[in-house]
Design a protein around this motif. Structure first.
Motif, short mmCIF file in Angstrom:
data_model
loop_
_atom_site.label_atom_id
_atom_site.label_comp_id
_atom_site.label_asym_id
_atom_site.label_seq_id
_atom_site.Cartn_x
_atom_site.Cartn_y
_atom_site.Cartn_z
N GLN A 89 0.81 -1.22 0.00
CA GLN A 89 0.00 0.00 0.00
C GLN A 89 0.84 1.27 0.00
O GLN A 89 0.37 2.32 -0.45
N GLU A 90 2.06 1.18 0.51
CA GLU A 90 2.91 2.36 0.65
C GLU A 90 4.29 2.10 0.02
O GLU A 90 5.31 2.41 0.62
N LEU A 91 4.30 1.53 -1.18
CA LEU A 91 5.56 1.10 -1.77
C LEU A 91 6.61 2.21 -1.87
O LEU A 91 7.77 2.00 -1.48
N PRO A 92 6.29 3.41 -2.36
CA PRO A 92 7.32 4.45 -2.43
C PRO A 92 7.87 4.82 -1.05
O PRO A 92 9.10 4.91 -0.88
N ARG A 93 7.00 5.01 -0.07
CA ARG A 93 7.46 5.37 1.27
C ARG A 93 8.23 4.22 1.91
O ARG A 93 9.21 4.45 2.62
N ALA A 94 7.77 2.99 1.68
CA ALA A 94 8.48 1.85 2.22
C ALA A 94 9.88 1.75 1.63
O ALA A 94 10.85 1.45 2.32
N THR A 95 10.00 2.03 0.33
CA THR A 95 11.30 2.00 -0.33
C THR A 95 12.24 3.02 0.29
O THR A 95 13.42 2.73 0.55
N VAL A 96 11.73 4.21 0.56
CA VAL A 96 12.54 5.25 1.20
C VAL A 96 12.93 4.82 2.61
O VAL A 96 14.07 5.01 3.03
N TYR A 156 10.07 -5.31 -1.26
CA TYR A 156 9.85 -4.02 -1.93
C TYR A 156 10.57 -3.97 -3.27
O TYR A 156 10.22 -3.18 -4.15
N GLN A 157 11.58 -4.83 -3.46
CA GLN A 157 12.34 -4.84 -4.69
C GLN A 157 11.60 -5.50 -5.84
O GLN A 157 11.84 -5.18 -7.00
N TRP A 158 10.70 -6.43 -5.53
CA TRP A 158 10.09 -7.18 -6.62
C TRP A 158 8.57 -7.29 -6.57
O TRP A 158 7.94 -7.70 -7.55
N TYR A 159 7.94 -6.94 -5.45
CA TYR A 159 6.49 -7.12 -5.36
C TYR A 159 5.76 -6.22 -6.35
O TYR A 159 6.07 -5.03 -6.46
N ARG A 160 4.78 -6.80 -7.06
CA ARG A 160 3.91 -6.05 -7.95
C ARG A 160 2.47 -6.49 -7.71
O ARG A 160 2.19 -7.70 -7.68
N PRO A 161 1.56 -5.55 -7.56
CA PRO A 161 0.16 -5.90 -7.28
C PRO A 161 -0.47 -6.78 -8.36
O PRO A 161 -1.41 -7.54 -8.08
N ASP A 162 0.03 -6.70 -9.59
CA ASP A 162 -0.55 -7.48 -10.68
C ASP A 162 0.17 -8.80 -10.89
O ASP A 162 0.03 -9.45 -11.93
N GLY A 163 0.96 -9.23 -9.92
CA GLY A 163 1.66 -10.51 -10.03
C GLY A 163 0.71 -11.69 -9.89
O GLY A 163 -0.48 -11.52 -9.62
N PRO A 164 1.21 -12.92 -10.06
CA PRO A 164 0.35 -14.12 -10.03
C PRO A 164 -0.25 -14.44 -8.66
O PRO A 164 -1.20 -15.19 -8.57
N LEU A 165 0.32 -13.89 -7.58
CA LEU A 165 -0.24 -14.13 -6.25
C LEU A 165 -0.87 -12.86 -5.72
O LEU A 165 -0.31 -11.77 -5.85
N SER A 166 -2.02 -13.01 -5.08
CA SER A 166 -2.61 -11.87 -4.39
C SER A 166 -1.80 -11.59 -3.13
O SER A 166 -0.97 -12.41 -2.71
N LEU A 167 -2.05 -10.46 -2.51
CA LEU A 167 -1.35 -10.12 -1.28
C LEU A 167 -1.63 -11.16 -0.20
O LEU A 167 -0.72 -11.57 0.54
N ASP A 168 -2.89 -11.62 -0.10
CA ASP A 168 -3.24 -12.63 0.90
C ASP A 168 -2.48 -13.93 0.66
O ASP A 168 -1.96 -14.55 1.60
N GLN A 169 -2.41 -14.35 -0.59
CA GLN A 169 -1.71 -15.59 -0.92
C GLN A 169 -0.21 -15.47 -0.63
O GLN A 169 0.41 -16.40 -0.12
N LEU A 170 0.35 -14.32 -0.97
CA LEU A 170 1.77 -14.10 -0.71
C LEU A 170 2.05 -14.11 0.78
O LEU A 170 3.03 -14.71 1.24
N ALA A 171 1.19 -13.46 1.56
CA ALA A 171 1.36 -13.42 3.01
C ALA A 171 1.28 -14.83 3.60
O ALA A 171 2.05 -15.18 4.50
#
Length: 212
Positions: A89-96, A156-171
């Motif tokens: 949800q906060e990828l830019p801020r998390a990256t910083v 944060y280096q590779w996660y993409r919301p449109d990837g094959p796993l949903s956030l729930d599945q990845l978690a």
């Protein structure tokens, strides 16, 4: 959205994409359709923007710790889910928060270190509790903490919301892997096992597959 919030949001995006030093105040003002001098009516310096972005990210991560409850396994699962959710949800801020904070100068650098340390200590308490209750089987709690944080932070280096796993599945998959590393064996074949089985393996972690 108030102008200051717009500035902070865009600053986080630019700092995460180009790096703190490579982002100029002139570029930031141009992206906001402001004159260079007008920008300073809202903020004092570029470094003020950096520390504020770090603070906002830290607030989200520390909020994850405050919301944990239940037994050590439940807390660990909640930690994994919450941590990944903040990154999503906060990828830019998390990256910083993970990378650009080191460009701060004292005393702001010390503040950033203290915020990061608070979160790290909170994660360590979760693992320590599990060890004390005999749930987690690790000989070195400090090392286990660093392992867990390293695994979570690097997403944060590779996660993409449109990837094959949903956030729930990845978690679920991450929690299963981390719990196993901590000495907890959960039943195979449930939702955790299914999500883990769908993780890309080997060479597939290149290119677009990095959008797990």
């Amino acid at each position: 959205m108030e102008r200051r919030e717009q500035i902070l949001t865009l600053a986080g995006q630019l700092f995460s994409q180009r790096g703190y030093h490579a982002t100029s105040m002139r570029e930031l003002a141009k992206a906001l359709n402001l004159q260079g001098g007008s920008l300073y009516a809202h903020i004092a310096s570029k470094e003020e923007l950096l520390i504020e972005v770090v603070r906002r990210a830290a607030e989200r991560f520390l909020g994850v710790l405050e919301g944990l409850g239940g037994d050590p396994v439940a807390k660990l699962k909640g930690l994994v889910r919450g941590h990944l959710e903040v990154i999503a949800q906060e990828l830019p801020r998390a990256t910083v928060f993970f990378h650009e904070w080191k460009h701060l100068s004292p005393p702001l650098l010390e503040e950033a270190k203290a915020l990061r340390r608070r979160y790290e200590e909170g994660v360590q308490r979760v693992i320590q509790e599990g060890v004390e209750q005999g749930v987690f089987q690790v000989p070195n709690v400090r090392l286990a903490t660093l392992f867990v944080l390293s695994a979570l932070n690097w997403t944060y280096q590779w996660y993409r919301p449109d990837g094959p796993l949903s956030l729930d599945q990845l978690a679920e998959a991450y929690a299963a892997l981390i719990l196993r590393a901590l000495g907890v064996e959960e039943p195979k074949g449930g939702r955790d096992g299914q999500a883990e089985d769908r993780l890309p393996r080997g060479p597939r972690l290149r290119g677009k597959a990095c959008g797990v």
